[in-house]
Write an enzyme that holds these catalytic residues in place. Structure first.
Site, short mmCIF file in Angstrom:
data_model
loop_
_atom_site.label_atom_id
_atom_site.label_comp_id
_atom_site.label_asym_id
_atom_site.label_seq_id
_atom_site.Cartn_x
_atom_site.Cartn_y
_atom_site.Cartn_z
N SER A 154 0.69 -0.96 -0.36
CA SER A 154 -0.45 -0.08 -0.26
C SER A 154 0.78 1.45 -0.30
CB SER A 154 -0.98 -0.24 1.06
OG SER A 154 -1.44 1.17 0.94
N HIS B 78 -1.18 -1.31 -4.09
CA HIS B 78 -2.59 -1.12 -3.78
C HIS B 78 -2.60 1.04 -3.51
CE1 HIS B 78 -6.34 -1.64 -0.75
NE2 HIS B 78 -5.71 -0.62 -0.34
N ASP C 218 -4.44 3.57 -1.07
CA ASP C 218 -6.15 4.17 -0.96
C ASP C 218 -6.10 5.70 -0.73
OD1 ASP C 218 -6.18 2.09 1.32
OD2 ASP C 218 -4.15 2.40 1.08
N MET D 148 -8.90 8.61 -0.10
CA MET D 148 -9.79 8.82 0.93
C MET D 148 -10.37 10.94 1.07
SD MET D 148 -6.88 7.82 3.62
CE MET D 148 -6.75 6.38 3.68
N HIS E 141 -8.09 1.69 -3.83
CA HIS E 141 -9.58 1.83 -3.31
C HIS E 141 -10.42 2.86 -2.98
CE1 HIS E 141 -9.50 0.55 1.61
NE2 HIS E 141 -10.39 0.70 0.75
N MET F 28 -11.85 4.68 -0.84
CA MET F 28 -12.53 5.35 0.58
C MET F 28 -13.17 6.64 0.75
SD MET F 28 -9.80 3.26 3.21
CE MET F 28 -8.52 4.02 1.41
N MET G 42 -11.19 -5.05 5.39
CA MET G 42 -10.83 -4.84 6.15
C MET G 42 -10.55 -4.79 7.97
SD MET G 42 -10.33 -1.79 3.95
CE MET G 42 -9.28 -1.80 5.44
N GLY H 81 -8.92 4.46 7.18
CA GLY H 81 -8.70 5.92 7.40
C GLY H 81 -6.53 6.02 7.44
N PHE H 82 -6.63 4.91 8.17
CA PHE H 82 -5.11 5.10 8.02
C PHE H 82 -4.04 3.90 7.96
CE2 PHE H 82 -7.62 8.63 10.49
CZ PHE H 82 -6.73 9.56 10.51
N GLY H 83 -2.79 4.06 8.01
CA GLY H 83 -2.55 2.93 8.20
C GLY H 83 -1.38 2.77 9.44
N GLY H 84 -1.01 1.60 9.99
CA GLY H 84 0.01 0.89 10.89
C GLY H 84 -1.57 0.91 12.30
N ASP I 89 -6.96 -5.49 4.17
CA ASP I 89 -6.35 -4.94 4.48
C ASP I 89 -6.46 -3.82 5.74
OD1 ASP I 89 -5.22 -2.23 3.38
OD2 ASP I 89 -7.40 -1.74 2.45
N GLY J 28 -3.34 -3.07 8.60
CA GLY J 28 -2.30 -4.23 10.17
C GLY J 28 -1.89 -5.85 9.68
N GLY K 267 1.17 -2.22 4.04
CA GLY K 267 1.33 -1.03 3.80
C GLY K 267 2.65 -1.13 4.77
C1 DX5 Z 1 -6.41 2.01 5.97
C2 DX5 Z 1 -5.88 1.73 4.28
C3 DX5 Z 1 -5.52 0.91 4.33
C4 DX5 Z 1 -3.77 0.87 4.84
C5 DX5 Z 1 -3.50 -0.13 5.39
O1 DX5 Z 1 -7.84 2.22 5.50
O2 DX5 Z 1 -7.12 1.10 3.15
O3 DX5 Z 1 -4.54 0.59 2.86
O4 DX5 Z 1 -2.60 1.71 3.83
O5 DX5 Z 1 -2.23 0.16 6.44
P1 DX5 Z 1 -1.11 -1.15 6.86
O6 DX5 Z 1 -0.73 -1.98 5.92
O7 DX5 Z 1 0.04 -0.02 7.60
O8 DX5 Z 1 -2.10 -1.09 7.90
ZN ZN Z 2 -6.51 -0.03 1.31
#
Ligand code: DX5
Ligand code: ZN
Length: 225
Positions: free
Chosen positions: A9, A34, A36, A38, A67, A69, A138, A143-146, A172, A174, A194
């Site tokens: 991602s 991928h 994202d 938003m 993707h 969102m 999901m 909304g956020f990575g990590g 997708d 974690g 990601g």
């Molecule tokens: C979250 C995104 C994911 C995100 C995953 O809203 O849809 O694609 O980038 O990030 P990680 O792998 O860090 O959880």
């Molecule tokens: Zn995503």
């Protein structure tokens, strides 16, 4: 068994070097990138628009897994298709006629998919099975990575995999070596990561390891009758 696919991602990449990040994914053997998208409304964050997708498309020849969102995906599918999106995933929770938008995506020559938020039941996918090429689960609130992987989502995966043995099922949120193994064992065949993959010193080694783990773990929790 459906093919195992790994999609880094781009959200977790160095935003100052996105074209390089795309090339790293390609050289690392990723099955796609991928993206994202938003809108700051469907999710509480704003990320990238069609111009970033077009940049990625110019940088590398690789599958673009997009993707959305966004609250109104119908307003953006053409722009992302024009920018090179090969798969376009919309949320069933978005405000649109989902069947119509999926048909429009396929009509543009792209693969169409639906995404289910963690709390959305498996049954929400039922009306769309004929209209889709993929279901994205999901395992975090989008909304956020990590964020941390939500293992309870895997119950949903199991039930949909039992009903649809050949459908592309992706995950997708974690994803790392351990959570990917759990997801694969429940029936996921496509993995978005990601933070984990962009945190590797060697992206290729990270992708290779993830692919090996997921291939070995796929549906292993099934006990033969
Ligand atoms: C979250 C995104 C994911 C995100 C995953 O809203 O849809 O694609 O980038 O990030 P990680 O792998 O860090 O959880
Ligand atoms: Zn995503």
């Amino acid at each position: 068994m459906p093919a195992i696919k790994i999609y880094p991602s781009l959200l977790a990449a160095d935003m100052g070097n996105l074209a390089d990040a795309c090339r790293t994914c390609r050289v690392g053997g990723a099955d796609g990138i991928h993206l994202d998208i938003m809108d700051g409304h469907f999710v509480p964050n704003i990320s990238m628009g069609p111009s970033i997708a077009a940049m990625a498309d110019r940088a590398v020849d690789i599958h673009m897994h997009t993707h959305l969102m966004v609250t109104h995906p119908q307003d953006y599918i053409q722009a992302f298709r024009d920018a090179g999106a090969d798969t376009i995933l919309i949320h069933v929770e978005s405000r649109c006629d989902v069947t119509e938008v999926l048909a429009a995506i396929r009509g543009m020559g792209a693969r169409a998919g639906i995404t289910l938020n963690p709390e959305t039941p498996a049954s929400a996918a039922d009306p769309y099975i004929e209209a889709i090429d993929e279901i994205l689960f999901m395992t975090v609130h989008p909304g956020f990575g990590g964020q941390s992987f939500m293992p309870d989502v895997l119950d949903k995966v199991r039930s949909i995999r039992d009903a649809h043995p050949n459908l592309e099922l992706s995950v997708d949120g974690g994803i790392n070596d351990e959570t990917a193994a759990a997801a694969a064992s429940a029936g996921i065949n496509a993995f978005i990561a990601g933070t984990h993959l962009f945190g590797q010193k060697d992206m290729k080694a990270g992708i290779d390891r993830l692919r090996t783990i997921c291939t070995g773990a796929y549906r292993t929790e099934i006990t033969p009758s």
